[in-house]
Enzyme design. Structure first.
Site, PDB file in Angstrom:
ATOM      1  CG  HIS A 237      -1.283  -7.476   4.787  1.00  7.49           C
ATOM      2  ND1 HIS A 237      -1.413  -6.110   4.876  1.00  7.49           N
ATOM      3  CD2 HIS A 237      -1.667  -7.804   3.524  1.00  7.49           C
ATOM      4  CE1 HIS A 237      -1.863  -5.636   3.716  1.00  7.49           C
ATOM      5  NE2 HIS A 237      -2.027  -6.646   2.882  1.00  7.49           N
ATOM      6  CB  CYS A 254      -4.196  -8.919   1.188  1.00  5.25           C
ATOM      7  SG  CYS A 254      -2.740  -9.513   0.288  1.00  5.25           S
TER       8      CYS A 254
END
Length: 406
Positions: A237, A254
């Site tokens: 992301h 992430c």
């Protein structure tokens, strides 16, 4: 000159001083932004690195001009503002160390220093153009692009599939888990290491923290679950709107790209199932070395296919490891079922196509993931499926560790 030394050395505190020179700056002069290439080398990063190298050459005026270009290009690039502040203080003979302005937060300065070091080290240790990431043994025609992340170097590499061979396209700075890689449990704030697939963009509206887009990875994969690893919500992301980039280790697990970089690779992510390999301390090899490494596995897969097609049950089962597992059974259960089916010695034709092979990164025992389209025909069954196998190298032979639908 003492001020220059303080600025340039403190950028790399905790790391050996790197051997850059005017040649490194000349190399960066070759990096030009090409508006016609969505995957062009990161122009903003190139400018930042150029300014840091100019500092080490004593070119403070040029460095100031370059860092102003960075800020003009990326007004939310906080590291660039810190460097500009240091340059202003250096010219006023007031600089003591990197990020030494009175209002500077020591923890944030440490993060900025780590980011500057990562970006510099990448540009000063460029891989040979002919080398490729070691996991990329063979790409099948269904994968147009492949993404490889070197977690401890905070770098994401994009490769295009050209005639089943990886061709370098671009690379980008990334943030990974604040506790590093090798994720094993929920909440450990680590980025998983392995072979994964990135799904298409999440449709639901996300908080600004996740940037312009988010693409979920299929962690935990089959091997992760077999090892008892858990956790979820590992995404690729972007960054908040007020932040160009985050420190090298700052996420909850992430992989985080700047929003402009995420936008650049967005078109290839839209189809979903983008191959996504995460390694730690990634090794680089020549295409010839990769071909040699996969040779034994290629033969093992073909021998397995032939023995299955011949309905020689014991020869077929000899290709399976004692550690073999599926989602529902182990080697004993698998063997009983195969002996039952193959007792009829029916005529069978088996063809494999669109075969991919990836060396599994950082595995204790040499392991590879093999995907292929399987076309199975017998007297009473005509079946086509996409299959995945994990192979391990044990007792000087490749054997199947896992088998299931892909």
């Amino acid at each position: 000159m003492q001020i220059l030394k303080v600025l340039s050395v403190s950028l790399l505190i905790g790391s050996a001083l790197l051997p850059w020179n005017a040649t490194a700056i000349d190399h960066l002069e070759q990096v030009k932004f090409n508006g016609n290439n969505n995957f062009a080398a990161n122009y903003t990063e190139s400018l930042l690195v150029r300014s840091l190298l100019q500092i080490t050459q004593g070119q403070l005026q040029q460095a100031s001009q370059t860092i102003d270009q960075v800020i003009q290009t990326a007004p939310n690039f906080k590291l660039a503002y810190l460097v500009r502040g240091d340059l202003l203080m250096a010219r006023a003979q007031q600089l003591q160390s990197f990020g030494s302005a009175p209002e500077s937060n020591p923890d944030k300065v440490s993060d900025f220093r780590a980011e500057a070091r990562m970006r510099l080290e990448h540009y000063l240790a460029k891989q040979a153009p002919s080398s490729i990431p070691e996991p990329l043994w063979q790409i099948d025609a269904s994968q147009q692009y492949v993404i490889v992340v070197d977690a401890d170097k905070s770098r994401l590499y994009l490769y295009r599939n050209v005639n089943n061979q990886p061709q370098y396209v671009a690379d980008y700075y990334v943030t990974v888990g604040r506790n590093g890689s090798e994720k094993s449990s929920e909440g450990d704030k680590r980025t998983p290491v392995g072979v994964y697939y990135a799904d298409s963009q999440l449709i639901k509206k996300l908080p600004d923290f996740y940037g312009n887009a988010a693409y979920p990875l299929n962690y935990p994969n089959e091997w992760d679950r077999h090892q008892g690893k858990n956790g979820h919500g590992i995404w690729l992301h972007g960054t908040p709107s007020d932040t160009y980039s985050r420190p090298p280790r700052a996420s909850d697990g992430c992989v985080v790209l700047s929003n402009p970089d995420l936008k650049a690779i967005g078109p290839i992510m839209q189809k979903g199932k983008t191959l996504f390999i995460v390694a730690n301390n990634m090794q680089w090899v020549s295409p010839d070395q990769a071909a040699t490494q996969k040779m034994g596995l290629t033969k093992a897969v073909e021998d397995w296919r032939k023995d299955w097609e011949s309905q020689d049950t014991e020869a077929y089962l000899s290709h399976y490891s004692n550690q073999f597992f599926t989602q529902s059974t182990n080697l004993d259960g698998w063997s009983k079922e195969k002996r039952r089916i193959q007792a009829y010695k029916m005529h069978v034709e088996i063809q494999l196509s669109n075969v991919s092979m990836f060396r599994y990164p950082n595995s204790q025992q040499q392991m590879a993931v093999v995907n292929f389209d399987q076309d199975y025909k017998s007297d009473n069954l005509d079946s086509k499926m996409r299959k995945r196998q994990y192979w391990i190298f044990e007792n000087q032979r490749w054997k199947i560790l896992y088998e299931g639908a892909a």
